[in-house]
Every structure is written in C-alpha cells, then in structure tokens.
Scaffold this motif. Sequence first.
Motif, short mmCIF file in Angstrom:
data_model
loop_
_atom_site.label_atom_id
_atom_site.label_comp_id
_atom_site.label_asym_id
_atom_site.label_seq_id
_atom_site.Cartn_x
_atom_site.Cartn_y
_atom_site.Cartn_z
N GLU A 160 88.51 86.96 -74.73
CA GLU A 160 88.89 86.56 -75.91
C GLU A 160 89.99 85.72 -76.45
O GLU A 160 90.69 85.72 -77.39
N GLN A 161 90.63 86.82 -75.26
CA GLN A 161 92.38 85.32 -74.79
C GLN A 161 91.90 84.15 -75.23
O GLN A 161 93.05 83.37 -75.77
N ARG A 162 91.55 84.13 -74.37
CA ARG A 162 90.72 82.36 -74.51
C ARG A 162 90.36 81.92 -75.80
O ARG A 162 90.89 80.62 -76.34
N ALA A 163 89.18 82.78 -76.69
CA ALA A 163 89.14 82.11 -78.01
C ALA A 163 90.40 82.63 -78.61
O ALA A 163 90.39 80.83 -79.45
N ILE A 164 91.28 83.09 -78.47
CA ILE A 164 92.21 82.96 -79.51
C ILE A 164 93.46 82.04 -79.50
O ILE A 164 93.23 80.99 -79.88
N MET A 165 93.15 81.69 -78.01
CA MET A 165 94.69 80.48 -77.69
C MET A 165 93.60 78.40 -78.16
O MET A 165 93.96 77.74 -78.24
N GLU A 166 91.89 78.70 -78.02
CA GLU A 166 91.55 78.15 -78.31
C GLU A 166 92.20 77.51 -80.51
O GLU A 166 91.86 76.54 -80.57
N VAL A 191 111.16 73.87 -72.82
CA VAL A 191 111.71 74.89 -72.87
C VAL A 191 110.78 76.03 -73.32
O VAL A 191 109.59 75.17 -73.96
N SER A 192 110.86 77.16 -72.80
CA SER A 192 109.50 78.01 -73.74
C SER A 192 110.27 79.47 -74.08
O SER A 192 111.35 79.75 -73.25
N SER A 193 109.72 79.84 -75.20
CA SER A 193 110.33 80.73 -76.11
C SER A 193 109.67 82.21 -75.70
O SER A 193 110.18 83.12 -75.64
N THR A 194 108.81 81.97 -74.53
CA THR A 194 108.09 83.53 -73.92
C THR A 194 108.81 82.89 -72.76
O THR A 194 109.64 82.63 -72.12
N GLY A 195 108.47 84.31 -71.82
CA GLY A 195 108.74 84.01 -70.51
C GLY A 195 107.64 82.54 -69.47
O GLY A 195 107.20 81.72 -71.01
N PRO A 196 107.75 81.92 -68.60
CA PRO A 196 107.39 80.52 -68.36
C PRO A 196 105.85 80.82 -68.82
O PRO A 196 104.62 82.12 -68.30
N MET A 197 105.50 79.89 -70.07
CA MET A 197 104.25 79.46 -69.79
C MET A 197 102.92 79.07 -68.67
O MET A 197 103.52 78.45 -68.04
N ASP A 198 102.14 79.63 -68.50
CA ASP A 198 101.18 79.71 -67.32
C ASP A 198 100.85 77.88 -66.60
O ASP A 198 101.46 77.76 -65.17
N THR A 222 100.04 81.30 -58.18
CA THR A 222 99.15 81.46 -58.47
C THR A 222 98.26 82.31 -58.51
O THR A 222 97.36 82.69 -59.36
N LEU A 223 97.94 82.86 -57.66
CA LEU A 223 96.90 83.98 -57.24
C LEU A 223 97.57 85.12 -57.41
O LEU A 223 97.02 85.98 -57.80
N SER A 224 99.46 85.07 -57.08
CA SER A 224 99.69 86.87 -57.26
C SER A 224 100.71 86.79 -58.48
O SER A 224 101.25 87.60 -59.27
N THR A 225 100.40 85.71 -59.62
CA THR A 225 101.72 85.93 -60.00
C THR A 225 100.75 86.21 -61.95
O THR A 225 100.21 86.16 -62.25
N PRO A 226 101.35 87.38 -62.15
CA PRO A 226 100.26 87.26 -63.29
C PRO A 226 100.72 86.63 -64.80
O PRO A 226 101.50 86.24 -64.97
N SER A 227 99.15 86.15 -64.89
CA SER A 227 99.28 85.59 -66.50
C SER A 227 100.09 86.23 -67.52
O SER A 227 100.26 87.05 -68.29
N SER A 264 93.34 80.70 -66.57
CA SER A 264 92.62 79.79 -67.08
C SER A 264 92.81 79.48 -68.11
O SER A 264 92.07 78.47 -68.95
N ALA A 265 92.61 80.67 -68.87
CA ALA A 265 91.84 80.65 -70.51
C ALA A 265 93.18 79.92 -71.53
O ALA A 265 93.79 79.41 -72.06
N MET A 266 94.66 80.19 -70.85
CA MET A 266 95.56 79.71 -71.06
C MET A 266 96.26 78.10 -70.40
O MET A 266 96.65 77.16 -71.08
#
Length: 512
Positions: free
Chosen positions: A102-108, A163-170, A181-186, A208-210
Amino acid sequence: MWWTFAFLNVFCLHGLAFDILVYAPRMMQSHVYFTARIANVLATRGHKVTVIDNIFRYDVDNELSSDIDQILNVEPSPQVTQLLSTGSLPTILWNSKASPEEQRAIMEGLGHVHRLQCAHLIQNTTLIPKLQEMKFDFAIHEVFDSCGTGILEVIGVQKTVIVSSTGPMDVVPISLGISDTLSTPSLLSDYGSFLSFYEKRRNLKFLSAMLNFHEMQDAMISPLFKTHHGLKRSSVEIMRQANLLFYNIHEGSDGMRMRGRRSYDIGGIAFKGHKNLSSEYQKLLSDRRPKVLVSFGTAATSSHMPENLKKSLLNAMKQMTNVLFIWKYESEDDFTKGEESITNVIFKKFMPQTDLLASGKINLFITHCGQNSLLEAFHSGIRVLAVPLFGDQHRNAKLAKENGLVEVLPKADIEVSSKVINAVRNGLLPNEKIEKNLIRVSSLLQNAKENAENLLISTIETTYSTDFPPNFSKFPKNYHPNTLIRVIDSAIAIVFVLVGFLIVKTFRKKLV
C-alpha cells in the motif's frame, strides 16, 4: 570594540558571499517550509539566493523572506491542479495501511503528481534558458522531487546540496552508499531502531517502494530532459556528485540513523518564532478544562477523513465533556454544521499550531506524527498521542514510542469510540516516564534552531570556500533492495530444495 568585530564579520561575509540556487517544490507544507527556511537563513546571512518556487498548490505557503534575491515562480500544471482538486489524494492516504504494497501504491500516486508538474516545468520555454544565463556557485534541492536534479544538471551546476525535510529518503543513503541496506529501517516502514532477522525482507520491500517512487519519476522525466535539454545522466548519477546532505532530524528524538561523512542533522531549523495568540484563542486557553489539540497535517486533512472515523472520533470527544478539544477541520461542511451546539469541541479551518503548542496551555496533542509537528511538540514539552497515517509517519511514531516520548493510537482504533476515549484519558494522566523523557528532549531542543542555523552556515561556507569540494561520487553504491530480495528468496528456495532432497533420500533409504 564591538563595532570592529561587526565590521570584520561583514567584511569576511562579503568575501564569502555565494550565488545560491534553491529548488523548492511547493507541495507538502513540511517539505516546503524546511527548504524555504534554509533559503531564508542563507539569504539573511548575506548570500545571494535565488529560489525556484515550483508551485503544486497555492494553499501551501512557503514563507520566503524579503532577503531572497529572486523568486522564479513556476505555475501549477493544469493537470496537477485538476488532480489535486478532486480530493482523492487525502482520501487515499486516510484509507491506506502500513504495508509495503500500500505504501508503494501511495508513493506511485504521489510520483505521478510530481512527474506531471516536472513535465510542465521542462516545457517552460523561459525558465531554464534564464537559469542557464545565470551563474551559481552551488545549488540546493529537496530530494523528494527528482525534477530538481535534472534542472541543476541542464543548467550546468555541478556543486549541489541535498536536503530532506524528513529523515534520510531511502534513495539517498542507498544511492550514495552511506547506510547498510539490509539493516536500516526504511523511511516508509513501521519499524523503529531495530530490525529482527525476519523483518529484514519485509523492510526491503518498503525500501523498494521508496526507490520505485524515484525510479518512476526518473523514467518519465529523464527522456523529457534529454529531448528538450540534452540530459545524459540519470538522477542517481547526478545525485552522487552532491557535496553535502542535510536532514530535518534531531538526535534527541531520532538518533538511530546511520550517519555518513558530509551528512548533517539540522532538525529544529524550521522552528517558527512564537507570536501572541489572538484574543479568541486566549479566551479558549483560559478554559479550566484540559485542552487537546487535534491536527492531522496538510496532506491527509481531517475534512477528508472517512465518515465512519470522523463520527467515531467526534462521538468520543462528545462523551468527554470535561475536556476541551480544538480540532483543525479544514471545511465548513454538513459534518461540522450539524454539531454547532457542542460545547467542548471547537472546529477551526486554520489554527496557529506552533503558537498554541508553545503557550503551555495544551495538555495533549493528537497528531499524524509528521516530522515538524513532532519536533514542535517535543520542543514545547507537550504530550503526544500519535495517529500515523502514511509515509514516514509510521516510523516516526514507532521510534518516538521506543524512546518513551509518545503514545500511539492506531488509525483503525479510531473507529471504536471507547478506544479513543481510553487513549485520550491515558494521554492526560500523569506518566512519569514520558514526562521525564519529554523534559530531557525539550531541553535539548531549546537551542536547536540557533544550533542548526549555525551548523548550516558554517558547513556550507567552509565546504564551498574551496574550488573542488569532495562529493559522494567515490562512495560505493549499496545493493538495490530488489537485488537483496532475490538473493534472500533464492537462498530460501535452495534451502527448501536441499531439505526436501535430504528428506526424500532418507525416506528411500528406509524403504530399502
């Protein structure tokens, strides 16, 4: 002697003054104000700042200061205006779930809006030629919108700040090679600071969604840039030439991210100066009842909340007559008109959130858990009841709860009035652990604005005082999450095949 130091400061600044281009897409309020605040700080410092104000929505104000040298406005695409006017986007956000699919669909969906606006900008016959005639020492762009990277490339700006207005964009830490990549929460996930072995694969799907959000933008935007302006490189390749990264996070509330060289946290830079509240709000705050502020941001507005959730939430409020609720509700519709006789719920199309939180009279803040709203609440030491809806909000809520700073009300629980009542009552009751943590984080954030401004200025002026500042081009790229998913699935398949083979072999031996 103070005038001597003042003179030297002005003299030194004059020698360091830069021509800076800032690309600021005007879509989400938090993204807009963070980028605008950076532009304002640098302009006030004495640098010559030009802003590309790429307007998606007129109802979002960027609050650029009069110190900005030049603002180049890009009008909204008619297609974008029509798409956003339907109200379908906030409705989709309210109905979404915290799953990778669902997050993938939102981002699309969001990516489609950004692609349409970028296509509109690229075909603007005056903007890019005008920018190509101008000279900039470096440029700053919000990473959420990939259009900025293409613009900077075609106008010949090689030195850039992300610049990223959130945390680091993936897409940033993965493409630039500054995280695991394997250990950092998206950023899109509902995980906090730690991933168990079994959560890693699901987290890769969030990653992958991001990345898909940016890759879809790039797939449409790059050919247009190539056709109209001869662009040759992908947005990721362009991004790797960046010299600096700035994130809208503060270690007091989000200290779990991996950090790389030339990446800096400037959470708090977007804090607004407090203004005196109007007599209307002063009267409201003089009410002796506990006061609860309710706001779900500018993307998923309260007025677009599903009807069943609105009715349940209001029903819960009406039952708590000893509590005063101030609810940011953006429309005057049948829902609010039918409830004009309620004495403990005040509907407001707009409210001065920062000033209300800073008043010291708000007892609980019910929020969507956007990054700016969280930081503002923590800065004022206000208890928070988090209702995450989409994007980074789930992770923000999870991490804040891990740090003992908030309590969480899942969106689905709003449908049950009794659960809302219990959550609000718990949020108003004394909680020694949360209150102690809020005092600690609030004290850390008191000077965050000044510290962030100083860090931004000193880092930028030091970095660009040399002709060839280092960039991320030599950093190794991380594996794409889709590659890791295939590796994990293949490994699991091989294990199952081997186990199956051994079972069959053992069974045959027994038969013999």
